[in-house]
Design an enzyme around this catalytic site. Structure first.
Site, PDB file in Angstrom:
ATOM      1  N   GLY A   1      31.055 -21.900 -14.271  1.00 13.46           N
ATOM      2  CA  GLY A   1      29.958 -21.525 -14.762  1.00 13.46           C
ATOM      3  C   GLY A   1      29.607 -20.205 -14.086  1.00 13.46           C
ATOM      4  O   GLY A   1      29.704 -20.201 -12.810  1.00 13.46           O
TER       5      GLY A   1
ATOM      6  N   GLN B   1      24.025 -13.605 -11.324  1.00 12.16           N
ATOM      7  CA  GLN B   1      24.696 -14.099 -10.100  1.00 12.16           C
ATOM      8  C   GLN B   1      25.787 -13.008  -9.716  1.00 12.16           C
ATOM      9  O   GLN B   1      26.188 -12.710  -8.624  1.00 12.16           O
ATOM     10  CB  GLN B   1      25.540 -15.176 -10.252  1.00 12.16           C
TER      11      GLN B   1
ATOM     12  N   CYS C   1      26.411 -24.515  -6.218  1.00 11.93           N
ATOM     13  CA  CYS C   1      26.334 -23.629  -6.884  1.00 11.93           C
ATOM     14  C   CYS C   1      27.106 -22.194  -6.216  1.00 11.93           C
ATOM     15  O   CYS C   1      27.222 -22.280  -4.826  1.00 11.93           O
ATOM     16  CB  CYS C   1      24.856 -22.966  -6.978  1.00 11.93           C
ATOM     17  N   LEU C   2      27.645 -21.310  -7.032  1.00 11.05           N
ATOM     18  CA  LEU C   2      28.443 -20.361  -6.304  1.00 11.05           C
ATOM     19  C   LEU C   2      27.656 -19.422  -5.501  1.00 11.05           C
ATOM     20  O   LEU C   2      27.922 -18.423  -4.754  1.00 11.05           O
ATOM     21  CB  LEU C   2      29.278 -19.262  -7.344  1.00 11.05           C
TER      22      LEU C   2
ATOM     23  N   HIS D   1      22.536 -25.729 -15.859  1.00 14.02           N
ATOM     24  CA  HIS D   1      22.667 -25.065 -14.614  1.00 14.02           C
ATOM     25  C   HIS D   1      22.596 -23.562 -14.872  1.00 14.02           C
ATOM     26  O   HIS D   1      22.072 -22.726 -14.172  1.00 14.02           O
ATOM     27  CB  HIS D   1      23.803 -25.500 -13.933  1.00 14.02           C
ATOM     28  N   GLU D   2      23.492 -23.029 -15.786  1.00 12.06           N
ATOM     29  CA  GLU D   2      23.474 -21.737 -15.954  1.00 12.06           C
ATOM     30  C   GLU D   2      22.565 -21.235 -16.895  1.00 12.06           C
ATOM     31  O   GLU D   2      21.971 -20.107 -16.297  1.00 12.06           O
ATOM     32  CB  GLU D   2      24.929 -21.244 -16.975  1.00 12.06           C
TER      33      GLU D   2
ATOM     34  N   HIS E   1      19.484 -20.241 -14.377  1.00 11.72           N
ATOM     35  CA  HIS E   1      19.901 -19.290 -13.410  1.00 11.72           C
ATOM     36  C   HIS E   1      19.227 -17.865 -14.384  1.00 11.72           C
ATOM     37  O   HIS E   1      18.606 -17.277 -13.678  1.00 11.72           O
ATOM     38  CB  HIS E   1      21.369 -18.702 -13.450  1.00 11.72           C
TER      39      HIS E   1
END
Length: 214
Positions: free
Chosen positions: A68, A73, A126-127, A168-169, A172
């Site tokens: 995702g 991000q 997480c990226l 999660h997304e 963000h």
């Protein structure tokens, strides 16, 4: 003080970002864009530019790799995220985590609410927080509402690992990182997770590191 590009209309900022090519650079924790929340998408990008931006998010997610990626991000404060999960995990893990393949999806203006009171806790990364993972307890099932990239309404219940991804997304887009919801005693480097905590559930980690699971 904000730079001229920070103050420019979003369409101009996205054009500038895309001009550098894909994959796009991923913003790391500590950048305020990850904490400010996002603007509801309401046509700020023309259809062709939106399509290019979505494709850049897809390419960047794949290159990372991740399952995702949210617009903040890559530095864009719009309420847009993409998800996709081929679920390349052993069957035992897939069953324990409710992890099933998810096709590529675009989430526009997503909002979720828990369905029921059941919560599930697993390691999550997480990226934008590279190199680390921690256990997060999340709703096991959520109702997600919003739209896709074509403006078609989305009203869908996600369960298991797909529910975790959309939570999660969407978080963000509200300026929330997974660490805000994590059991910090579980915080582990990727190397330690691979060496010690690869089981289907984090029960062993909870016992060894001293934290409770729901």
């Amino acid at each position: 003080m904000a730079s001229p590009s920070d103050r420019a209309p979003l369409a101009e900022r996205v054009e500038e970002l895309l001009a550098s090519g894909s994959p796009l650079p991923i913003v790391a924790a500590g950048d305020p864009v990850l904490r400010r929340g996002t603007e509801r998408y309401d046509g700020q990008l023309a259809p062709a530019l939106l399509a290019r931006f979505v494709e850049a998010l897809r390419v960047t997610m794949h290159a990372a790799p991740g399952v995702g990626l949210a617009a903040p991000q890559v530095g864009v404060p719009l309420r847009i995220a993409v998800i996709e999960d081929p679920a390349p995990v052993p069957q035992e893990v897939a069953v324990a985590r409710g992890r099933v393949p998810q096709p590529f999806r675009v989430l526009v203006n997503p909002v979720y609410e828990p369905v029921g009171a059941v919560r599930a806790a697993f390691f999550e990364g997480c990226l934008s927080v590279p190199g680390w993972q921690a256990v997060v307890a999340r709703a096991a099932s959520v109702r997600l509402t919003g739209a896709d990239e074509h403006g078609h309404p989305v009203d869908e219940v996600f369960t298991g690992w797909p529910a975790r991804i959309v939570q999660h997304e969407t978080d963000h887009l509200d300026g929330t990182l997974y660490l805000d919801r994590a059991e910090l005693r579980s915080l582990s480097s990727n190397e330690e997770v691979a060496r010690r905590w690869t089981g289907p559930t984090p029960a062993t980690a909870a016992e060894a590191l001293g934290f409770d699971l729901p």
